[in-house]
Scaffold this motif. Structure first.
Motif, mmCIF file in Angstrom:
data_model
loop_
_atom_site.group_PDB
_atom_site.id
_atom_site.type_symbol
_atom_site.label_atom_id
_atom_site.label_comp_id
_atom_site.label_asym_id
_atom_site.label_seq_id
_atom_site.Cartn_x
_atom_site.Cartn_y
_atom_site.Cartn_z
ATOM 1 N N HIS A 1 8.303 -1.248 -5.636
ATOM 2 C CA HIS A 1 8.843 -0.531 -4.487
ATOM 3 C C HIS A 1 8.700 0.975 -4.704
ATOM 4 C CE1 HIS A 1 11.758 -4.059 -3.356
ATOM 5 N NE2 HIS A 1 10.498 -4.337 -3.121
ATOM 6 N N THR A 2 9.091 1.749 -3.695
ATOM 7 C CA THR A 2 9.209 3.200 -3.815
ATOM 8 C C THR A 2 10.701 3.540 -3.783
ATOM 9 O OG1 THR A 2 9.015 3.438 -1.417
ATOM 10 C CG2 THR A 2 7.000 3.644 -2.701
ATOM 11 N N PRO A 3 11.110 4.637 -4.427
ATOM 12 C CA PRO A 3 12.544 4.939 -4.461
ATOM 13 C C PRO A 3 13.113 5.369 -3.116
ATOM 14 C CG PRO A 3 11.290 6.684 -5.530
ATOM 15 C CD PRO A 3 10.333 5.573 -5.249
ATOM 16 N N PHE A 4 12.261 5.894 -2.242
ATOM 17 C CA PHE A 4 12.722 6.389 -0.936
ATOM 18 C C PHE A 4 11.860 5.761 0.164
ATOM 19 C CE2 PHE A 4 12.856 9.772 -4.179
ATOM 20 C CZ PHE A 4 14.230 9.748 -4.415
ATOM 21 N N THR A 5 12.351 5.804 1.381
ATOM 22 C CA THR A 5 11.630 5.182 2.490
ATOM 23 C C THR A 5 10.272 5.857 2.684
ATOM 24 O OG1 THR A 5 13.751 4.800 3.577
ATOM 25 C CG2 THR A 5 11.753 4.539 4.911
ATOM 26 N N PRO A 6 9.181 5.105 2.572
ATOM 27 C CA PRO A 6 7.854 5.696 2.749
ATOM 28 C C PRO A 6 7.453 5.740 4.219
ATOM 29 C CG PRO A 6 7.647 3.403 2.130
ATOM 30 C CD PRO A 6 9.126 3.690 2.182
ATOM 31 N N ALA A 7 6.417 6.517 4.511
ATOM 32 C CA ALA A 7 5.879 6.592 5.875
ATOM 33 C C ALA A 7 4.982 5.370 6.094
ATOM 34 C CB ALA A 7 5.103 7.883 6.059
ATOM 35 N N LEU A 8 5.592 4.282 6.537
ATOM 36 C CA LEU A 8 4.895 2.990 6.595
ATOM 37 C C LEU A 8 3.614 3.003 7.430
ATOM 38 C CD1 LEU A 8 8.110 0.819 6.803
ATOM 39 C CD2 LEU A 8 6.430 0.729 4.954
ATOM 40 N N PRO A 9 3.635 3.523 8.668
ATOM 41 C CA PRO A 9 2.379 3.525 9.437
ATOM 42 C C PRO A 9 1.263 4.302 8.743
ATOM 43 C CG PRO A 9 4.262 3.973 10.870
ATOM 44 C CD PRO A 9 4.760 4.052 9.458
ATOM 45 N N LEU A 10 1.631 5.387 8.085
ATOM 46 C CA LEU A 10 0.627 6.179 7.379
ATOM 47 C C LEU A 10 0.084 5.449 6.157
ATOM 48 C CD1 LEU A 10 2.245 9.734 7.538
ATOM 49 C CD2 LEU A 10 0.420 8.809 8.970
ATOM 50 N N LEU A 11 0.923 4.658 5.508
ATOM 51 C CA LEU A 11 0.435 3.855 4.376
ATOM 52 C C LEU A 11 -0.591 2.829 4.844
ATOM 53 C CD1 LEU A 11 3.494 3.072 2.045
ATOM 54 C CD2 LEU A 11 1.425 4.368 1.475
ATOM 55 N N TYR A 12 -0.336 2.202 6.004
ATOM 56 C CA TYR A 12 -1.307 1.255 6.558
ATOM 57 C C TYR A 12 -2.631 1.968 6.850
ATOM 58 C CZ TYR A 12 1.906 -2.692 7.208
ATOM 59 O OH TYR A 12 2.754 -3.750 7.010
ATOM 60 N N ALA A 13 -2.545 3.150 7.434
ATOM 61 C CA ALA A 13 -3.756 3.902 7.761
ATOM 62 C C ALA A 13 -4.494 4.325 6.488
ATOM 63 C CB ALA A 13 -3.394 5.130 8.590
ATOM 64 N N TYR A 14 -3.746 4.793 5.512
ATOM 65 C CA TYR A 14 -4.342 5.224 4.247
ATOM 66 C C TYR A 14 -5.056 4.054 3.565
ATOM 67 C CZ TYR A 14 -4.412 6.683 -0.691
ATOM 68 O OH TYR A 14 -4.782 6.966 -1.979
ATOM 69 N N ARG A 15 -4.427 2.886 3.557
ATOM 70 C CA ARG A 15 -5.058 1.714 2.953
ATOM 71 C C ARG A 15 -6.377 1.378 3.651
ATOM 72 N NH1 ARG A 15 -2.442 -4.334 2.780
ATOM 73 N NH2 ARG A 15 -2.470 -4.013 5.037
ATOM 74 N N GLU A 16 -6.385 1.473 4.974
ATOM 75 C CA GLU A 16 -7.595 1.166 5.727
ATOM 76 C C GLU A 16 -8.700 2.180 5.431
ATOM 77 O OE1 GLU A 16 -9.458 -1.661 8.011
ATOM 78 O OE2 GLU A 16 -7.383 -1.649 7.303
#
Length: 376
Positions: free
Chosen positions: A230-245
């Motif tokens: 996990h990450t210690p704080f709430t991540p920017a979820l939509p941006l993580l999806y975009a970054y992975r793509e």
């Protein structure tokens, strides 16, 4: 054609439409472990990865506050806005900073760096901006720095915010302890995710000497990932999806192919614009692959030129920073850059200059660039 944020492929933009998930769920573990794995492949490392929800500056600050303590001696080349900002961050930690200052447009040489190490046996770390966005310069000897830092186990830290993913930076092979980048540059994702790789010995130091900060305390990220992915704080979820793509697209193309595409497009921009009478700002041996900085023609007004280019031809370029404001403009050459982007940019610049009363040889520029692009 900015030095960032860059154009983002539709496939990456669509990835942000994924449903919001619980960042303490198995779904998140699947997402984040895949992000870490793909980031390791692009960084060419087995080191720990932290994908911060922050701008590139946030990643750079994390790379400083987790390593530098009061009284530490740090060597850093300074030749532009972002290397100056990095040196200020390091000085803000109370460090004794050895600056290798050179005029904008040229880098400190490897021999100058070596001399700094020869004269400072007690150096704690070497920090370097791989690609100086403000001046269009790139350091070409990063593969030789670990020979110097290994003398006394100094940490080797690279700020590659505006280049990683667009040119070779094999972190493990080159012995880089901490490397930072931003998703919105050569990786061609939206701004807001900034990954950092950390070597085992740098990780150990950070865990044993945590900084007086919370959000950028990398030891907390290591703990959460090692224990539960996990990450210690709430991540920017939509941006993580975009970054992975975006990472997936790079890996599908193949890193060497990506690096070659960036180099060929860069060569085409430099040669094509030079053939039209524009001169690059940086010294030839120090010129960046991802940011083409050009001197303005005599009497050419910065805002009028860039506004005309944007409004009439829908091509965005950046102006100069600080003392270079009004003297240079900067063309980004990164991300999904292709022959189309290069040719359209050269054509638009030549048309804009003609509209503003400057005689340039547009055909020479286009023909020269086209020859360079034939290898793609």
């Amino acid at each position: 054609m900015l030095p960032g944020p860059t154009n983002v492929p539709n496939r990456v933009m669509r990835a942000m439409l994924a449903p919001i998930i619980n960042h303490r769920s198995d779904d998140f573990v699947e997402l984040y472990t895949d992000v870490v794995d793909k980031t390791q492949q692009v960084f060419e490392t087995k080191n720990d990865i932290v994908a911060l929800s922050a701008s590139g500056t946030g990643a750079v600050e994390a790379g400083v506050v987790n390593l530098v303590k009061k009284g530490d001696k740090v060597i850093i080349p300074v030749n532009g806005e972002f290397s100056n900002r990095l040196s200020q961050l390091i000085e803000g930690q109370g460090a004794n900073v050895v600056k290798l200052e050179t005029p904008p447009g040229q880098n400190a040489t490897f021999d100058q760096v070596k001399e700094a190490f020869d004269n400072n046996k007690d150096v704690k770390a070497f920090y370097v901006v791989h690609n100086e966005t403000s001046t269009g310069t790139m350091v070409n000897y990063l593969d030789r720095i670990s020979d110097l830092t290994s003398r006394n186990d100094a940490f080797y830290v690279v700020d590659s915010v505006s280049l990683l993913g667009g040119a070779p930076l094999p972190v493990d092979k080159w012995g880089v302890d901490v490397c930072m980048t931003g998703a919105q540059k050569a990786i061609a994702a939206p701004p807001g995710i900034s990954p950092i790789s950390v070597s085992p010995r740098a990780k150990k130091y950070m865990q044993e000497n945590p900084p007086p900060t919370m959000y950028f305390n990398l030891a907390r990220y290591f703990k959460y990932y090692d224990e539960e992915k996990h990450t210690p704080f709430t991540p920017a979820l939509p941006l993580l999806y975009a970054y992975r793509e975006a990472l997936a697209i790079l890996l599908e193309e193949g890193l060497q192919n990506v690096f070659n595409r960036h180099k060929v497009c860069s060569d085409a921009l430099y040669s094509g614009l030079s053939a039209m009478g524009l001169s690059p700002f940086a010294k030839e041996e120090d010129r960046s692959i991802s940011i083409v900085a050009l001197n303005y023609l005599d009497g050419l007004e910065d805002k009028t030129f860039r506004n005309t280019l944007a409004n009439k031809f829908k091509v965005l370029v950046a102006g100069g920073f600080g003392n270079l404001k009004g003297k240079v403009f900067r063309v980004g050459c990164m991300g999904e850059v292709s022959s189309y982007h290069v040719m359209r940019t050269i054509s638009a610049i030549s048309s804009t200059l003609a509209m503003m009363g400057y005689e340039v040889d547009a055909q020479a520029g286009l023909k020269t660039a086209e020859e360079k692009l034939k290898s793609l």
